[in-house]
Design a protein around this motif. Sequence first.
Motif, short mmCIF file in Angstrom:
data_model
loop_
_atom_site.label_atom_id
_atom_site.label_comp_id
_atom_site.label_asym_id
_atom_site.label_seq_id
_atom_site.Cartn_x
_atom_site.Cartn_y
_atom_site.Cartn_z
N ARG A 33 18.23 49.03 6.54
CA ARG A 33 18.24 47.90 5.61
C ARG A 33 16.93 47.13 5.69
N ASP A 34 16.39 46.97 6.91
CA ASP A 34 15.12 46.28 7.08
C ASP A 34 13.99 47.06 6.40
N GLY A 35 14.04 48.39 6.49
CA GLY A 35 13.03 49.22 5.82
C GLY A 35 13.06 49.06 4.31
N VAL A 36 14.25 49.00 3.74
CA VAL A 36 14.38 48.78 2.29
C VAL A 36 13.82 47.40 1.93
N HIS A 37 14.12 46.42 2.76
CA HIS A 37 13.63 45.06 2.50
C HIS A 37 12.10 45.02 2.56
N ARG A 38 11.51 45.68 3.57
CA ARG A 38 10.04 45.72 3.67
C ARG A 38 9.43 46.43 2.46
N THR A 39 10.05 47.51 2.02
CA THR A 39 9.56 48.23 0.84
C THR A 39 9.56 47.32 -0.38
N ARG A 40 10.63 46.57 -0.54
CA ARG A 40 10.74 45.65 -1.67
C ARG A 40 9.65 44.58 -1.60
N LEU A 41 9.41 44.02 -0.41
CA LEU A 41 8.37 43.00 -0.26
C LEU A 41 6.98 43.58 -0.53
N ASP A 42 6.72 44.79 -0.02
CA ASP A 42 5.43 45.44 -0.26
C ASP A 42 5.20 45.68 -1.75
N ARG A 43 6.23 46.10 -2.43
CA ARG A 43 6.13 46.37 -3.86
C ARG A 43 5.84 45.07 -4.63
#
Length: 74
Positions: free
Chosen positions: A48-58
């Motif tokens: 879930r943290d990885g998905v959140h980081r991906t969203r923030l990076d995007r």
Amino acid sequence: MSTVTRTARPAASCPIRPGEPCTLCQVDVTGPQDCGLVWLVMGDDELRDGVHRTRLDRQAGQRDGGSGRTSPTS
């Protein structure tokens, strides 16, 4: 004669692939609310943290004028 009007249902977005619509990629799934993959990823703190980081990076990439996509090597 029926005068019922239907409103369009909003397109569900995939929480695993931020910014993309839910494509119902699994059999017997009606959307993210009953998707086994979403359930597994959102139930695991690290994923879930990885998905959140991906969203923030995007989002950061879109603010900077980039495409928001990262290369596989970054």
